[in-house]
Motif scaffolding. Sequence first.
Motif, PDB file in Angstrom:
ATOM      1  N   ASP A  76     -26.876  77.152  10.997  1.00 53.70           N
ATOM      2  CA  ASP A  76     -27.718  78.213  10.334  1.00 53.70           C
ATOM      3  C   ASP A  76     -27.704  77.964   8.937  1.00 53.70           C
ATOM      4  OD1 ASP A  76     -28.785  80.645  10.727  1.00 53.70           O
ATOM      5  OD2 ASP A  76     -26.936  81.475   9.593  1.00 53.70           O
ATOM      6  N   LYS A  77     -26.714  77.647   8.270  1.00 53.54           N
ATOM      7  CA  LYS A  77     -27.183  77.269   6.714  1.00 53.54           C
ATOM      8  C   LYS A  77     -28.094  76.316   6.303  1.00 53.54           C
ATOM      9  CE  LYS A  77     -22.471  78.381   5.185  1.00 53.54           C
ATOM     10  NZ  LYS A  77     -20.992  77.937   4.718  1.00 53.54           N
ATOM     11  N   ALA A  78     -28.058  75.309   7.233  1.00 54.09           N
ATOM     12  CA  ALA A  78     -29.204  74.167   7.009  1.00 54.09           C
ATOM     13  C   ALA A  78     -30.478  74.493   7.195  1.00 54.09           C
ATOM     14  CB  ALA A  78     -28.833  72.890   8.033  1.00 54.09           C
ATOM     15  N   VAL A  79     -30.850  75.497   8.047  1.00 53.34           N
ATOM     16  CA  VAL A  79     -31.918  75.899   8.394  1.00 53.34           C
ATOM     17  C   VAL A  79     -32.523  76.947   7.231  1.00 53.34           C
ATOM     18  CG1 VAL A  79     -33.185  77.766   9.857  1.00 53.34           C
ATOM     19  CG2 VAL A  79     -31.739  75.923  11.032  1.00 53.34           C
ATOM     20  N   ASP A  88     -40.171  70.246  12.252  1.00 52.14           N
ATOM     21  CA  ASP A  88     -39.675  69.349  13.019  1.00 52.14           C
ATOM     22  C   ASP A  88     -38.089  69.565  12.991  1.00 52.14           C
ATOM     23  OD1 ASP A  88     -41.641  68.242  14.378  1.00 52.14           O
ATOM     24  OD2 ASP A  88     -41.840  66.616  13.151  1.00 52.14           O
ATOM     25  N   ASP A  89     -37.536  69.427  11.578  1.00 52.26           N
ATOM     26  CA  ASP A  89     -36.187  69.531  11.316  1.00 52.26           C
ATOM     27  C   ASP A  89     -35.520  71.118  11.557  1.00 52.26           C
ATOM     28  OD1 ASP A  89     -35.924  67.005  10.233  1.00 52.26           O
ATOM     29  OD2 ASP A  89     -36.666  67.639   8.177  1.00 52.26           O
ATOM     30  N   VAL A  90     -36.260  71.971  11.305  1.00 51.67           N
ATOM     31  CA  VAL A  90     -36.214  73.349  11.883  1.00 51.67           C
ATOM     32  C   VAL A  90     -35.753  73.234  13.333  1.00 51.67           C
ATOM     33  CG1 VAL A  90     -36.694  75.715  12.177  1.00 51.67           C
ATOM     34  CG2 VAL A  90     -37.032  74.428   9.724  1.00 51.67           C
ATOM     35  N   ALA A  91     -36.611  72.571  13.997  1.00 51.17           N
ATOM     36  CA  ALA A  91     -36.825  72.855  15.533  1.00 51.17           C
ATOM     37  C   ALA A  91     -35.447  72.153  16.136  1.00 51.17           C
ATOM     38  CB  ALA A  91     -38.043  72.211  15.954  1.00 51.17           C
ATOM     39  N   TYR A  92     -35.031  70.862  15.385  1.00 48.62           N
ATOM     40  CA  TYR A  92     -34.107  70.065  15.507  1.00 48.62           C
ATOM     41  C   TYR A  92     -32.556  71.103  15.420  1.00 48.62           C
ATOM     42  CZ  TYR A  92     -30.025  66.800  15.793  1.00 48.62           C
ATOM     43  OH  TYR A  92     -28.914  66.257  16.074  1.00 48.62           O
ATOM     44  N   LEU A  93     -32.586  71.857  14.312  1.00 48.25           N
ATOM     45  CA  LEU A  93     -31.435  72.403  14.129  1.00 48.25           C
ATOM     46  C   LEU A  93     -31.270  73.823  15.112  1.00 48.25           C
ATOM     47  CD1 LEU A  93     -31.561  72.400  10.334  1.00 48.25           C
ATOM     48  CD2 LEU A  93     -29.714  71.324  11.780  1.00 48.25           C
ATOM     49  N   ARG A  94     -32.567  74.273  15.259  1.00 48.28           N
ATOM     50  CA  ARG A  94     -32.453  75.514  16.204  1.00 48.28           C
ATOM     51  C   ARG A  94     -32.042  75.228  17.578  1.00 48.28           C
ATOM     52  NH1 ARG A  94     -32.401  80.293  13.697  1.00 48.28           N
ATOM     53  NH2 ARG A  94     -33.670  80.512  12.092  1.00 48.28           N
ATOM     54  N   THR A  95     -32.402  73.820  18.070  1.00 48.90           N
ATOM     55  CA  THR A  95     -31.936  73.367  19.244  1.00 48.90           C
ATOM     56  C   THR A  95     -30.603  73.139  19.610  1.00 48.90           C
ATOM     57  OG1 THR A  95     -34.344  72.520  19.599  1.00 48.90           O
ATOM     58  CG2 THR A  95     -32.648  71.521  21.161  1.00 48.90           C
ATOM     59  N   ASN A 114     -33.500  82.628  22.762  1.00 47.20           N
ATOM     60  CA  ASN A 114     -34.035  82.880  21.540  1.00 47.20           C
ATOM     61  C   ASN A 114     -33.978  81.835  20.633  1.00 47.20           C
ATOM     62  OD1 ASN A 114     -34.870  84.864  19.777  1.00 47.20           O
ATOM     63  ND2 ASN A 114     -32.904  84.971  18.751  1.00 47.20           N
ATOM     64  N   GLU A 115     -32.850  81.006  20.239  1.00 43.48           N
ATOM     65  CA  GLU A 115     -32.944  79.783  19.633  1.00 43.48           C
ATOM     66  C   GLU A 115     -33.880  78.892  19.932  1.00 43.48           C
ATOM     67  OE1 GLU A 115     -31.486  79.397  16.843  1.00 43.48           O
ATOM     68  OE2 GLU A 115     -30.429  81.362  16.753  1.00 43.48           O
ATOM     69  N   CYS A 116     -34.297  78.619  21.121  1.00 45.67           N
ATOM     70  CA  CYS A 116     -35.369  77.679  21.704  1.00 45.67           C
ATOM     71  C   CYS A 116     -36.567  78.335  21.223  1.00 45.67           C
ATOM     72  CB  CYS A 116     -35.252  77.436  23.163  1.00 45.67           C
ATOM     73  SG  CYS A 116     -33.779  76.453  23.381  1.00 45.67           S
ATOM     74  N   ASN A 117     -36.550  79.460  21.279  1.00 48.14           N
ATOM     75  CA  ASN A 117     -37.806  80.253  20.949  1.00 48.14           C
ATOM     76  C   ASN A 117     -38.285  79.814  19.377  1.00 48.14           C
ATOM     77  OD1 ASN A 117     -38.425  80.997  23.606  1.00 48.14           O
ATOM     78  ND2 ASN A 117     -37.543  83.003  23.282  1.00 48.14           N
ATOM     79  N   LEU A 118     -37.422  80.263  18.789  1.00 55.90           N
ATOM     80  CA  LEU A 118     -37.562  79.889  17.217  1.00 55.90           C
ATOM     81  C   LEU A 118     -37.573  78.468  16.827  1.00 55.90           C
ATOM     82  CD1 LEU A 118     -34.520  82.190  15.912  1.00 55.90           C
ATOM     83  CD2 LEU A 118     -36.997  82.559  15.704  1.00 55.90           C
ATOM     84  N   ALA A 119     -37.042  77.795  17.666  1.00 52.59           N
ATOM     85  CA  ALA A 119     -37.533  76.265  17.678  1.00 52.59           C
ATOM     86  C   ALA A 119     -38.900  76.012  17.816  1.00 52.59           C
ATOM     87  CB  ALA A 119     -36.326  75.526  18.474  1.00 52.59           C
ATOM     88  N   SER A 123     -41.947  74.162  15.797  1.00 51.67           N
ATOM     89  CA  SER A 123     -42.553  72.934  16.418  1.00 51.67           C
ATOM     90  C   SER A 123     -42.887  73.317  17.878  1.00 51.67           C
ATOM     91  CB  SER A 123     -41.711  71.904  15.988  1.00 51.67           C
ATOM     92  OG  SER A 123     -42.206  70.596  16.457  1.00 51.67           O
ATOM     93  N   PRO A 124     -44.037  73.797  18.165  1.00 51.52           N
ATOM     94  CA  PRO A 124     -44.464  74.206  19.435  1.00 51.52           C
ATOM     95  C   PRO A 124     -44.490  72.948  20.655  1.00 51.52           C
ATOM     96  CG  PRO A 124     -46.043  74.795  17.725  1.00 51.52           C
ATOM     97  CD  PRO A 124     -45.108  73.908  17.167  1.00 51.52           C
TER      98      PRO A 124
END
Length: 156
Positions: A76-79, A88-95, A114-119, A123-124
């Motif tokens: 979460d801090k990294a995001v 892509d990095d945000v999507a990886y972290l959310r995943t 919900n986290e997958c939706n944010l990912a 990055s669609p």
Amino acid sequence: MGKPTGKKKNPDTPPRDSSSRGGGGGGNKSGKSLERSASKADEDMTIFINRALELKEEGNKLFQRRDTEGAMLRYDKAVKLLPRDHGDDVAYLRTCMASCYMQMGLGEYPNAINECNLALEASPKHSKALLKRARCYEALHKMDFAFRDSRLVLSM
């Protein structure tokens, strides 16, 4: 007492040399300060990105040790440190955060979705997020949604 006559010095800006003062225009002053502020912003952004990568690695190590809550805090801090153009990095972290929720049990699967939706917002076409979301939907007996996500991955 009246207004102070001297200008206040800003501690963040370096002192100007005397050659920049005087009667010759001053158009260079603003150009140089913009260059300095742009390079300072790039420098700051690099520091944030590097710190986010460190937090991601810490989170991965914690996840391997089954410390899902600690891992989620790092992710979460990294995001929050990453700029918007690092989708892509945000999507990886959310995943990764979704994986943590999935490790916590079936009751946390809606949070994982919900986290997958944010990912996927970041990055669609992030296939890992689609597959995790499909697994969550399957576990929650929402087969239509699971099938839809699985087909999206297969059509990539």
